[in-house]
Write an enzyme that holds these catalytic residues in place. Structure first.
Site, mmCIF file in Angstrom:
data_model
loop_
_atom_site.group_PDB
_atom_site.id
_atom_site.type_symbol
_atom_site.label_atom_id
_atom_site.label_comp_id
_atom_site.label_asym_id
_atom_site.label_seq_id
_atom_site.Cartn_x
_atom_site.Cartn_y
_atom_site.Cartn_z
ATOM 1 N N LYS A 1 1.013 -0.899 0.270
ATOM 2 C CA LYS A 1 -0.068 0.326 0.163
ATOM 3 C C LYS A 1 0.468 1.443 -0.364
ATOM 4 O O LYS A 1 0.111 2.342 0.337
ATOM 5 C CB LYS A 1 -1.094 -0.147 1.050
ATOM 6 C CG LYS A 1 -1.542 -1.373 1.641
ATOM 7 C CD LYS A 1 -3.205 -0.546 1.273
ATOM 8 C CE LYS A 1 -4.325 -1.845 1.816
ATOM 9 N NZ LYS A 1 -4.464 -2.852 0.329
ATOM 10 N N LYS B 1 15.541 -5.956 4.699
ATOM 11 C CA LYS B 1 15.353 -5.004 5.894
ATOM 12 C C LYS B 1 16.336 -5.002 6.591
ATOM 13 O O LYS B 1 17.374 -3.795 6.633
ATOM 14 C CB LYS B 1 13.928 -4.708 7.070
ATOM 15 C CG LYS B 1 13.205 -4.275 6.396
ATOM 16 C CD LYS B 1 12.058 -4.122 7.193
ATOM 17 C CE LYS B 1 10.719 -3.675 6.925
ATOM 18 N NZ LYS B 1 9.784 -4.100 7.603
ATOM 19 N N ASN C 1 13.738 0.107 7.197
ATOM 20 C CA ASN C 1 12.741 0.211 6.166
ATOM 21 C C ASN C 1 12.944 1.143 5.009
ATOM 22 O O ASN C 1 11.972 1.270 4.741
ATOM 23 C CB ASN C 1 11.960 -0.279 7.141
ATOM 24 C CG ASN C 1 11.495 1.567 7.572
ATOM 25 O OD1 ASN C 1 11.991 1.533 8.040
ATOM 26 N ND2 ASN C 1 9.783 1.632 7.563
ATOM 27 N N GLY D 1 7.037 -14.400 17.772
ATOM 28 C CA GLY D 1 7.651 -13.794 16.627
ATOM 29 C C GLY D 1 9.067 -13.661 16.555
ATOM 30 O O GLY D 1 9.415 -13.050 17.376
ATOM 31 N N GLY E 1 11.624 -12.006 14.229
ATOM 32 C CA GLY E 1 11.531 -12.351 12.676
ATOM 33 C C GLY E 1 11.727 -10.517 12.719
ATOM 34 O O GLY E 1 12.371 -9.588 13.831
ATOM 35 N N GLY E 2 11.683 -9.873 11.614
ATOM 36 C CA GLY E 2 12.664 -8.778 12.033
ATOM 37 C C GLY E 2 11.501 -7.646 12.205
ATOM 38 O O GLY E 2 12.426 -6.562 13.074
ATOM 39 N N SER E 3 10.330 -8.170 12.257
ATOM 40 C CA SER E 3 9.712 -6.281 12.796
ATOM 41 C C SER E 3 9.830 -6.966 14.259
ATOM 42 O O SER E 3 9.371 -5.343 14.969
ATOM 43 C CB SER E 3 7.946 -7.188 12.408
ATOM 44 O OG SER E 3 7.428 -8.069 12.366
ATOM 45 N N LEU F 1 0.320 -7.156 13.879
ATOM 46 C CA LEU F 1 0.682 -6.423 13.086
ATOM 47 C C LEU F 1 0.006 -6.845 12.020
ATOM 48 O O LEU F 1 0.153 -5.429 10.237
ATOM 49 C CB LEU F 1 2.050 -6.895 12.576
ATOM 50 C CG LEU F 1 3.079 -5.931 13.250
ATOM 51 C CD1 LEU F 1 3.160 -5.102 14.597
ATOM 52 C CD2 LEU F 1 4.837 -6.577 13.525
ATOM 53 N N GLY G 1 -2.500 -3.444 12.449
ATOM 54 C CA GLY G 1 -1.433 -3.221 12.109
ATOM 55 C C GLY G 1 -1.313 -2.272 10.990
ATOM 56 O O GLY G 1 -0.947 -1.199 10.517
HETATM 57 P P1 NDP Z 1 10.119 -12.155 8.913
HETATM 58 O O1 NDP Z 1 9.488 -13.679 7.879
HETATM 59 O O2 NDP Z 1 11.335 -12.151 9.230
HETATM 60 O O3 NDP Z 1 8.957 -13.135 10.915
HETATM 61 C C1 NDP Z 1 7.867 -13.900 11.292
HETATM 62 C C2 NDP Z 1 8.630 -14.688 12.355
HETATM 63 O O4 NDP Z 1 7.117 -15.427 12.588
HETATM 64 C C3 NDP Z 1 9.212 -15.810 12.651
HETATM 65 O O5 NDP Z 1 9.780 -15.876 13.691
HETATM 66 C C4 NDP Z 1 8.376 -17.070 12.355
HETATM 67 O O6 NDP Z 1 9.365 -18.562 13.048
HETATM 68 C C5 NDP Z 1 7.634 -17.021 12.490
HETATM 69 N N1 NDP Z 1 6.376 -17.340 12.211
HETATM 70 C C6 NDP Z 1 5.727 -17.735 10.290
HETATM 71 N N2 NDP Z 1 5.375 -17.975 10.277
HETATM 72 C C7 NDP Z 1 4.334 -18.611 11.062
HETATM 73 C C8 NDP Z 1 3.117 -19.374 12.286
HETATM 74 N N3 NDP Z 1 2.647 -19.875 10.879
HETATM 75 N N4 NDP Z 1 3.394 -19.675 13.359
HETATM 76 C C9 NDP Z 1 4.289 -19.015 13.985
HETATM 77 N N5 NDP Z 1 5.197 -18.480 13.815
HETATM 78 C C10 NDP Z 1 5.507 -17.994 12.583
HETATM 79 O O7 NDP Z 1 8.483 -12.132 9.061
HETATM 80 P P2 NDP Z 1 8.660 -9.658 9.467
HETATM 81 O O8 NDP Z 1 8.993 -9.904 11.041
HETATM 82 O O9 NDP Z 1 9.043 -8.571 8.811
HETATM 83 O O10 NDP Z 1 6.669 -9.886 9.464
HETATM 84 C C11 NDP Z 1 5.948 -10.655 9.901
HETATM 85 C C12 NDP Z 1 4.440 -10.022 10.006
HETATM 86 O O11 NDP Z 1 4.594 -8.800 10.234
HETATM 87 C C13 NDP Z 1 3.893 -10.250 8.591
HETATM 88 O O12 NDP Z 1 2.900 -10.496 8.561
HETATM 89 C C14 NDP Z 1 3.975 -8.216 7.569
HETATM 90 O O13 NDP Z 1 3.149 -7.725 6.835
HETATM 91 C C15 NDP Z 1 3.689 -7.906 9.252
HETATM 92 N N6 NDP Z 1 4.346 -6.529 9.235
HETATM 93 C C16 NDP Z 1 3.521 -5.416 9.168
HETATM 94 C C17 NDP Z 1 3.756 -4.042 9.377
HETATM 95 C C18 NDP Z 1 2.735 -2.599 9.391
HETATM 96 O O14 NDP Z 1 3.565 -1.846 9.644
HETATM 97 N N7 NDP Z 1 1.641 -3.347 10.087
HETATM 98 C C19 NDP Z 1 5.358 -3.554 9.348
HETATM 99 C C20 NDP Z 1 6.249 -5.045 9.162
HETATM 100 C C21 NDP Z 1 5.689 -6.262 8.772
HETATM 101 P P3 NDP Z 1 10.205 -19.252 12.267
HETATM 102 O O15 NDP Z 1 11.968 -18.336 12.696
HETATM 103 O O16 NDP Z 1 10.133 -20.313 13.481
HETATM 104 O O17 NDP Z 1 10.660 -19.101 10.945
#
Ligand code: NDP
Length: 262
Positions: free
Chosen positions: A15, A63, A84, A119, A121-123, A206, A228
């Site tokens: 978006k 990122k 970002n 979670g 990850g990056g966020s 998020l 989010g």
């Molecule tokens: P990443 O891919 O960097 O990290 C995802 C994390 O989620 C990992 O720790 C992963 O675990 C875990 N995970 C993935 N799938 C599942 C599942 N089905 N069940 C449980 N844990 C799971 O993603 P980001 O941190 O970059 O983004 C995450 C979410 O946040 C996305 O949906 C994104 O769209 C949203 N987002 C929204 C923003 C906003 O402005 N509203 C900004 C940034 C992100 P593992 O380490 O085991 O793989």
């Protein structure tokens, strides 16, 4: 005319072009904002210069690579290790993280001292550092251990789903996983998640654009909830101010972006 863009993979759903172009048009800032699908993180800086961009937003999964390829990183992004937003300043790429502040603006008035981030990850990184910077004790819970190691090295208390003792209590529980984005899954097994949420006051996801099973469950248990969408808008408005070197004020950008009714 100045050119801006968002880099990511996938990127078609983003978006950001809508938010930024509406703001540029409404505030009379001569610029265009597009989207660019990247396949290789190594191509980030090269593509930035090849497209003659003045600034760019970087989204999943680039990122961390954008952090590494910045000429200089400013603000909380230095701690987070992910950026970002890139702005071109005297031919140098300056990296920022506006996700962290964008998130915190959403929860600023909430009465909370402890947070659980689901979670790793990056966020999750952006949220963990900004919450800690604001005096909120923050723990992380992830389905696997690999990504938790960096958080543990940075002094955060971390649990895998198997290790987690669900008698812990938190004021806010935040889903930073994509669970529920394109399916109806929860980020954690339902009974344990219910136990955690039933002791919390706030639930934040998020994900935006849909009421996820996580948020629905939190709402059913009586928590105050937020998705989010406002975080997305806040980070975009902060980026807009950086892109324009202050010519676009944060509050004006926010007003334009909120008026779009995402
Ligand atoms: P990443 O891919 O960097 O990290 C995802 C994390 O989620 C990992 O720790 C992963 O675990 C875990 N995970 C993935 N799938 C599942 C599942 N089905 N069940 C449980 N844990 C799971 O993603 P980001 O941190 O970059 O983004 C995450 C979410 O946040 C996305 O949906 C994104 O769209 C949203 N987002 C929204 C923003 C906003 O402005 N509203 C900004 C940034 C992100 P593992 O380490 O085991 O793989």
């Amino acid at each position: 005319m100045q050119q801006f863009c968002v880099f990511g993979n996938p990127i078609a759903h983003s978006k950001s072009p809508l938010l930024h172009n509406a703001t540029f048009a409404s505030l009379g800032f001569e610029a265009r904002y597009g989207r660019h699908l990247l396949s290789e993180s190594s191509a980030l800086a090269h593509t930035f210069f090849a497209l003659k961009l003045q600034g760019v937003n970087i989204t999943v999964p680039f990122k961390e690579a954008a952090f590494a390829q910045s000429d200089e990183v400013r603000g909380i992004a230095k701690e987070i290790g992910a950026v970002n937003t890139w702005v071109l300043e005297r031919d140098r790429i300056i990296g920022y993280n506006t996700d962290a502040q964008g998130f915190f603006m959403c929860v600023q008035g909430w009465d909370m001292r402890t947070a659980l981030i689901i979670g790793a990850g990056g966020s999750a990184k952006a949220l963990a550092f900004i919450l800690r910077q604001n005096g909120i004790t923050t723990h992380l819970l992830n389905r696997s251990s690999g990504r938790l190691q960096e958080f543990a090295r940075n002094g955060f208390t971390c649990f895998t789903s198997d290790e987690f003792d669900s008698t812990h209590a938190y004021d806010i529980v935040i889903n930073t996983t994509p669970a529920g984005l394109s399916d109806e899954s929860l980020p954690l097994e339902s009974t344990r998640l219910c136990e955690i949420l039933s002791r919390a006051r706030y639930g934040f996801d998020l994900i935006y654009g849909k009421r996820t099973p996580f948020l629905q469950l939190a709402q059913n248990l009586g928590l105050q909830t937020s998705d989010g969408a406002q975080m997305l808008i806040n980070q975009a408005a902060l980026s807009s101010e950086l892109f324009s070197f202050g010519a676009i004020g944060f509050k004006d950008a926010l007003k334009c972006m909120n008026a779009l009714g995402l």
